[in-house]
Enzyme design. Structure first.
Site, PDB file in Angstrom:
ATOM      1  N   HIS A   1      -5.346 -30.107 -21.932  1.00  0.00           N
ATOM      2  CA  HIS A   1      -5.971 -29.209 -20.948  1.00  0.00           C
ATOM      3  C   HIS A   1      -5.605 -29.676 -19.535  1.00  0.00           C
ATOM      4  O   HIS A   1      -5.318 -28.873 -18.649  1.00  0.00           O
ATOM      5  CB  HIS A   1      -7.495 -29.249 -21.091  1.00  0.00           C
ATOM      6  CG  HIS A   1      -8.042 -28.458 -22.240  1.00  0.00           C
ATOM      7  ND1 HIS A   1      -7.829 -27.111 -22.386  1.00  0.00           N
ATOM      8  CD2 HIS A   1      -8.819 -28.832 -23.305  1.00  0.00           C
ATOM      9  CE1 HIS A   1      -8.458 -26.673 -23.485  1.00  0.00           C
ATOM     10  NE2 HIS A   1      -9.055 -27.698 -24.062  1.00  0.00           N
TER      11      HIS A   1
ATOM     12  N   GLU B   1      -6.561 -23.389 -24.330  1.00  0.00           N
ATOM     13  CA  GLU B   1      -6.705 -24.096 -25.604  1.00  0.00           C
ATOM     14  C   GLU B   1      -5.347 -24.289 -26.281  1.00  0.00           C
ATOM     15  O   GLU B   1      -5.158 -25.249 -27.031  1.00  0.00           O
ATOM     16  CB  GLU B   1      -7.675 -23.329 -26.512  1.00  0.00           C
ATOM     17  CG  GLU B   1      -8.141 -24.094 -27.749  1.00  0.00           C
ATOM     18  CD  GLU B   1      -9.064 -25.276 -27.451  1.00  0.00           C
ATOM     19  OE1 GLU B   1      -9.418 -25.498 -26.265  1.00  0.00           O
ATOM     20  OE2 GLU B   1      -9.421 -26.000 -28.398  1.00  0.00           O
TER      21      GLU B   1
ATOM     22  N   HIS C   1      -6.338 -34.191 -26.687  1.00  0.00           N
ATOM     23  CA  HIS C   1      -6.771 -32.800 -26.517  1.00  0.00           C
ATOM     24  C   HIS C   1      -7.104 -32.519 -25.039  1.00  0.00           C
ATOM     25  O   HIS C   1      -6.593 -31.560 -24.447  1.00  0.00           O
ATOM     26  CB  HIS C   1      -8.000 -32.538 -27.402  1.00  0.00           C
ATOM     27  CG  HIS C   1      -8.500 -31.129 -27.339  1.00  0.00           C
ATOM     28  ND1 HIS C   1      -8.145 -30.177 -28.260  1.00  0.00           N
ATOM     29  CD2 HIS C   1      -9.312 -30.505 -26.451  1.00  0.00           C
ATOM     30  CE1 HIS C   1      -8.723 -29.028 -27.945  1.00  0.00           C
ATOM     31  NE2 HIS C   1      -9.440 -29.204 -26.856  1.00  0.00           N
ATOM     32  N   GLU C   2      -7.938 -33.370 -24.464  1.00  0.00           N
ATOM     33  CA  GLU C   2      -8.358 -33.130 -23.073  1.00  0.00           C
ATOM     34  C   GLU C   2      -7.190 -33.327 -22.104  1.00  0.00           C
ATOM     35  O   GLU C   2      -7.089 -32.625 -21.097  1.00  0.00           O
ATOM     36  CB  GLU C   2      -9.541 -34.027 -22.697  1.00  0.00           C
ATOM     37  CG  GLU C   2     -10.785 -33.881 -23.591  1.00  0.00           C
ATOM     38  CD  GLU C   2     -11.237 -32.434 -23.807  1.00  0.00           C
ATOM     39  OE1 GLU C   2     -10.974 -31.584 -22.929  1.00  0.00           O
ATOM     40  OE2 GLU C   2     -11.849 -32.150 -24.863  1.00  0.00           O
TER      41      GLU C   2
HETATM   42 ZN    ZN Z   1     -10.228 -27.519 -25.806  1.00  0.00          ZN
END
Ligand code: ZN
Length: 506
Positions: A274, A300, A270-271
């Site tokens: 980003h 996101e 997830h990170e």
């Molecule tokens: Zn996020």
């Protein structure tokens, strides 16, 4: 005014903006440090440094000289001679300056003080699971934000004033329609696939693995996806996050849970999602208004796309299960691709948003959006929030929190005054599915590529259509330009249906 005048003014604008961006970079690095390596005793001193930096940034944004420059550059003859990027630069700078100028400094200070107290009160109230202790703080923050909305200005709901910050161009009226439709379509899917009788076995991935091995695996995945460790790094923190200092220095963090591979793995993906966005922002526009992310929702969309749509796919496990088995000899030998895929996609209605699966996640967001909407419409009082929350949980997910810790106290956002933030999580999920569907149409069989460890074609597509755009487009324009259609929940719902039908049939 002749051409040379506006060119000099434009140069001066960029030079002033570079200083503001550099101060924002310094702030970002200090935030990262606070969450990773700063000793406990540094808190108060650091708060003072951050507050001073925020003050300097605000004074630079609201400086009369900058306003004069923008007035010069706003002249129609100057605008006619500029190219698109120059005009966009001026428009974005004007937008940021206008927003910074609208709030009275006294209100900014009151908000800073109230949210700082409210965050501390929230942490304590959550530990004690006592909403009453937090309620007066939340009421105060809400009252100040309501005044802030008046100063910023809005047409429909006061909440629109803040939504426009996080997701430029988005309104409460649009979100109401969107969430109504989404909830109606998600509810039967959750009822069907969240049924305990259909629940997937999670034991293939819920196994103990030393932190060093979890880290090694997560780094291998992030590297394969294209996260550049020469322009980024991975550290530990209590809560995972991504902090871009600038496109050449992007920090992500993780936390390993000894007994379960999934939180660290999917947290890092997830990170890293980003982080890939931050690393792909247009380097030529670093330190200018164009060089930033388009919105929180677009941000996101990048994390969710890599985490869920790539990282929880069958082809992902085709590629990475052998590497996991090699990394932890004997630990995953009995696991096959199908079992790993199922374990990564358990559907289980739960009380905590950050632990929610793809199917139920947006119902958690819908609940928060409706509560915020009702608070700002005067239909809900702060003191009635726990009951409203618990009723909505029961309505949406069929489960009821037994205490406030697992109910309305679980998220930090409201204590920070971040009303209007939650919907960007759902917008991110919707954008992600729409972007991936468009990428599949253009590139072809992405699953075969993923299974072969080839993630570059997808990253290159995202670089071209999302990352390199920076802040040139508002989110709706960006999605429309990238996918050929305005944002819609349809691709996301199609994606969920197809995935879970296949998993159930498997
Ligand atoms: Zn996020």
């Amino acid at each position: 005014l002749d051409a040379s005048d506006w060119r000099a003014a434009h140069g001066e604008l960029i030079s002033r903006w570079s200083e503001i961006a550099d101060l924002a970079s310094a702030t970002a690095l200090l935030h990262w440090d606070q969450e990773t390596y700063m000793p406990r005793g540094g808190i108060e001193g650091r708060a003072a440094v951050l507050s001073s930096l925020a003050g300097v940034i605000h004074s630079k944004l609201t400086a009369p000289e900058l306003a004069d420059l923008l007035a010069t550059l706003g002249d129609s003859r100057a605008a006619a001679e500029m190219d698109d990027d120059e005009r966009t630069t001026v428009a974005l700078a004007q937008r940021d300056v206008t927003r910074a100028t609208r709030l009275e400094p006294a209100l900014v200070r009151e908000l800073a003080a109230a949210t700082s107290l409210a965050q501390a009160a929230w942490a304590k109230a959550r530990d004690e699971s006592s909403f009453e202790a937090f309620a007066p703080h939340l009421a105060r923050v809400f009252e100040l934000k309501r005044r802030a909305a008046d100063q910023i200005g809005f047409e429909g709901s006061p909440l629109d004033a803040f939504l426009d910050d996080y997701e430029p161009g988005t309104t409460v009226a649009q979100l109401e329609t969107l969430f109504d439709g989404l909830v109606a379509e998600l509810a039967p899917l959750v009822a069907r696939y969240g049924d305990p009788a259909r629940r997937h076995d999670v034991s293939p991935l819920r196994r103990s693995l030393p932190e060093s091995a979890q880290r090694e695996f997560a780094v291998a995945v992030a590297t394969a996806f294209g996260f550049d460790f020469d322009r980024g790094r991975l550290d530990r923190s209590a809560h995972p996050f991504c902090q871009g200092v600038h496109d050449g220095d992007v920090r992500i963090t993780f936390r390993a849970a000894g007994e379960d591979l999934r939180p660290a793995l999917y947290g890092v993906i997830h990170e890293a999602g980003h982080g890939l966005y931050e690393q792909g922002l247009p380097a030529a526009f670093r330190r200018t208004p164009i060089g930033d992310a388009a919105s929180l929702g677009i941000h996101e969309s990048q994390s969710r796309l890599w985490e869920n749509m790539v990282g929880r796919s069958e082809s992902f496990w085709r590629c990475f299960l052998p590497r996991l088995q090699a990394l932890a000899p004997g630990r995953f030998d009995d696991v096959d691709v199908r079992a790993a895929h199922r374990a990564a996609n358990e559907v289980r209605p739960s009380l905590i948003r950050v632990e929610a699966d793809e199917l139920t996640y947006n119902l958690h967001v819908a609940l928060r959006f409706r509560i915020e909407r009702d608070l700002f419409a005067g239909r809900l009082e702060v003191r009635d929030l726990p009951a409203a929350w618990n009723d909505a949980m029961e309505h949406f997910l069929g489960i009821r929190p037994t205490d406030d810790r697992e109910g309305c106290l679980q998220d930090i956002h409201w204590s920070m005054g971040a009303f209007g933030y939650f919907p960007t999580y759902t917008l991110g999920n919707l954008y992600a599915a729409q972007l991936l569907a468009a990428a599949r149409r253009e590139i072809g069989d992405l699953d075969a590529a993923f299974a072969a460890g080839e993630f570059r074609p997808l990253l290159d597509w995202l670089r071209r259509n999302v990352h390199a755009i920076g802040r040139r487009h508002k989110p709706t324009e960006l999605i429309t330009a990238a996918t050929g259609a305005p944002p819609s929940a349809r691709p996301f719902l199609d994606y969920l249906r197809e995935k879970h039908e296949r998993l159930a049939a498997d």
